[in-house]
Design a protein around this motif. Structure first.
Motif, mmCIF file in Angstrom:
data_model
loop_
_atom_site.group_PDB
_atom_site.id
_atom_site.type_symbol
_atom_site.label_atom_id
_atom_site.label_comp_id
_atom_site.label_asym_id
_atom_site.label_seq_id
_atom_site.Cartn_x
_atom_site.Cartn_y
_atom_site.Cartn_z
ATOM 1 N N MET A 75 0.857 -1.192 0.000
ATOM 2 C CA MET A 75 0.000 0.000 0.000
ATOM 3 C C MET A 75 0.894 1.243 0.000
ATOM 4 O O MET A 75 1.550 1.554 0.983
ATOM 5 C CB MET A 75 -0.926 -0.008 1.220
ATOM 6 C CG MET A 75 -1.871 -1.215 1.259
ATOM 7 S SD MET A 75 -2.913 -1.242 2.742
ATOM 8 C CE MET A 75 -3.922 0.208 2.453
ATOM 9 N N GLU A 76 0.897 1.934 -1.132
ATOM 10 C CA GLU A 76 1.819 3.060 -1.312
ATOM 11 C C GLU A 76 1.609 4.152 -0.272
ATOM 12 O O GLU A 76 2.564 4.779 0.179
ATOM 13 C CB GLU A 76 1.635 3.633 -2.717
ATOM 14 C CG GLU A 76 2.756 4.559 -3.164
ATOM 15 C CD GLU A 76 4.094 3.838 -3.304
ATOM 16 O OE1 GLU A 76 5.128 4.497 -3.065
ATOM 17 O OE2 GLU A 76 4.090 2.640 -3.648
ATOM 18 N N GLN A 77 0.352 4.362 0.129
ATOM 19 C CA GLN A 77 0.051 5.448 1.071
ATOM 20 C C GLN A 77 0.534 5.142 2.489
ATOM 21 O O GLN A 77 0.488 6.017 3.356
ATOM 22 C CB GLN A 77 -1.457 5.747 1.097
ATOM 23 C CG GLN A 77 -2.321 4.633 1.672
ATOM 24 C CD GLN A 77 -2.770 3.647 0.616
ATOM 25 O OE1 GLN A 77 -2.104 3.486 -0.408
ATOM 26 N NE2 GLN A 77 -3.906 3.017 0.855
ATOM 27 N N LEU A 78 1.005 3.909 2.737
ATOM 28 C CA LEU A 78 1.524 3.546 4.055
ATOM 29 C C LEU A 78 3.040 3.395 4.052
ATOM 30 O O LEU A 78 3.623 2.964 5.049
ATOM 31 C CB LEU A 78 0.872 2.253 4.550
ATOM 32 C CG LEU A 78 -0.637 2.327 4.812
ATOM 33 C CD1 LEU A 78 -1.151 0.990 5.329
ATOM 34 C CD2 LEU A 78 -0.963 3.441 5.807
ATOM 35 N N LYS A 79 3.668 3.744 2.935
ATOM 36 C CA LYS A 79 5.128 3.687 2.874
ATOM 37 C C LYS A 79 5.732 5.014 3.325
ATOM 38 O O LYS A 79 5.041 6.030 3.443
ATOM 39 C CB LYS A 79 5.570 3.362 1.439
ATOM 40 C CG LYS A 79 5.218 1.945 0.995
ATOM 41 C CD LYS A 79 5.747 1.662 -0.407
ATOM 42 C CE LYS A 79 5.435 0.235 -0.833
ATOM 43 N NZ LYS A 79 5.963 -0.071 -2.192
ATOM 44 N N PRO A 81 7.278 8.441 3.084
ATOM 45 C CA PRO A 81 7.344 9.452 2.023
ATOM 46 C C PRO A 81 8.722 10.115 1.967
ATOM 47 O O PRO A 81 9.495 10.067 2.918
ATOM 48 C CB PRO A 81 6.276 10.462 2.460
ATOM 49 C CG PRO A 81 6.255 10.366 3.951
ATOM 50 C CD PRO A 81 6.534 8.915 4.268
ATOM 51 N N GLU A 121 3.769 15.438 5.771
ATOM 52 C CA GLU A 121 3.138 14.365 5.001
ATOM 53 C C GLU A 121 2.997 13.081 5.805
ATOM 54 O O GLU A 121 1.982 12.378 5.708
ATOM 55 C CB GLU A 121 3.962 14.100 3.734
ATOM 56 C CG GLU A 121 3.292 13.128 2.774
ATOM 57 C CD GLU A 121 3.962 13.077 1.423
ATOM 58 O OE1 GLU A 121 3.761 12.086 0.698
ATOM 59 O OE2 GLU A 121 4.697 14.039 1.081
ATOM 60 N N ARG A 125 -0.337 10.589 7.726
ATOM 61 C CA ARG A 125 -0.311 9.275 7.090
ATOM 62 C C ARG A 125 -0.257 8.146 8.121
ATOM 63 O O ARG A 125 -0.966 7.134 7.980
ATOM 64 C CB ARG A 125 0.894 9.179 6.143
ATOM 65 C CG ARG A 125 1.067 7.818 5.480
ATOM 66 C CD ARG A 125 2.214 7.803 4.479
ATOM 67 N NE ARG A 125 2.006 8.713 3.375
ATOM 68 C CZ ARG A 125 2.681 8.658 2.220
ATOM 69 N NH1 ARG A 125 3.599 7.729 2.036
ATOM 70 N NH2 ARG A 125 2.439 9.529 1.270
#
Length: 309
Positions: A75-79, A81, A121, A125
């Motif tokens: 899940m990209e949004q949990l990597k 940033p 960011e 997140r």
């Protein structure tokens, strides 16, 4: 939720910004190093919340990012940033810590700004809240200072800049009084007959005017001495004294009267944010100096009072 650890990250980051403002090679290196420490502490807080199955929690900075990305399970949004920028920050920190190579002023400013963008960011997140909303006031022991500093932050968030600046002035006054009261407890200093002597020599009105004048001088002198004693930027202290209004505690003991010295057009977002940040810096510095109070006089043993072993 490890939100208190994120509060500590914000405190570290504020220290990084303070060192950056010094404009010296040592300040640049320390700013980058402390900013990296703030990010690493943040990553460790995330690892306590999100676990990568079958993997051991790592000690190294880069592997911590790998661990969090693995826990994201695609899940990209949990990597993590801004990973590339964080790697650049870590390299600069290693160069400073191990080889004594300080980044140039512009490079240091750019790297610290990366960290600011990272927190903006990454905090929502991973922790569901904005980095801006996290208040360092939660670290303060004194409830009155803590509550007013929180109110100043809330006023700033609501774009009530005049209130934010005024509350910041109250915060600094409360912190200053806390130190001065600790150094000169009530009843220790001053002559009880001084007021009557002045009245007899000058008359009531003149004596009161002189007393107010002398009290003002003493307060200004004490405030200047305190600002020099605390680890705060003298230029920032000077700017704050210009922007923030002088305040006086009213007879109710709970509210302040303010005298605005700058017109309302100076009550801007930039100036309000500066005042709140400076009030936070002073509060934390005072809290650190008063964190371990001495036992009351008379409670120590005779050996402690005399210094005899």
């Amino acid at each position: 939720m490890e939100i208190r650890q994120v509060v500590l990250c914000k405190q570290l980051f504020s220290e990084a910004e303070r060192y950056l403002s010094r404009g010296t090679p040592m300040g640049h290196g320390l700013a980058v190093s402390i900013a990296q420490d703030a990010v690493e502490l943040f990553l460790r807080a995330v690892m306590k919340e999100r676990h990568a199955a079958g993997q051991k929690v790592p000690d190294e900075f880069i592997k911590a990012m790998d661990y969090i990305d693995a826990a994201a399970d695609g899940m990209e949004q949990l990597k993590v940033p801004l990973r590339g920028k964080l790697l650049e920050l870590n390299k600069a920190r290693v160069n400073f810590k191990h080889y004594g190579l300080s980044p140039e002023r512009l490079d240091a400013g750019r790297l610290v700004s990366y960290v600011s963008h990272f927190f903006d960011e990454a905090t929502p997140r991973f922790f569901g809240t904005s980095f801006e909303s996290i208040s360092l006031a939660d670290l303060l022991a004194d409830a009155a200072i803590r509550d007013r500093l929180k109110a100043a932050n809330e006023a700033l968030a609501d774009e009530n800049f005049t209130a934010a600046m005024g509350l910041s002035a109250e915060v600094v006054e409360l912190a200053s009084v806390a130190v001065m009261t600790s150094l000169a407890p009530a009843g220790r200093l001053g002559s009880p007959s001084m007021s009557s002597r002045l009245t007899a020599a000058l008359g009531v009105d003149a004596a009161n005017e002189l007393s107010r004048y002398m009290k003002g001088l003493v307060n200004k002198s004490n405030r200047a001495a305190l600002m020099l004693a605390l680890p705060v930027d003298v230029k920032h202290a000077s700017r704050f004294e210009v922007l923030a209004p002088p305040v006086w505690l009213l007879r109710d003991g709970a509210s302040y009267q303010k005298q605005w010295m700058v017109p309302s057009e100076f009550h801007t977002a930039e100036n309000a944010r500066f005042c709140v940040n400076f009030a936070t810096e002073v509060s934390l510095a005072v809290d650190a100096r008063m964190a371990t109070p001495l036992p009351p006089l008379g409670k120590q043993g005779d050996d402690e009072l005399t210094g005899i072993a």
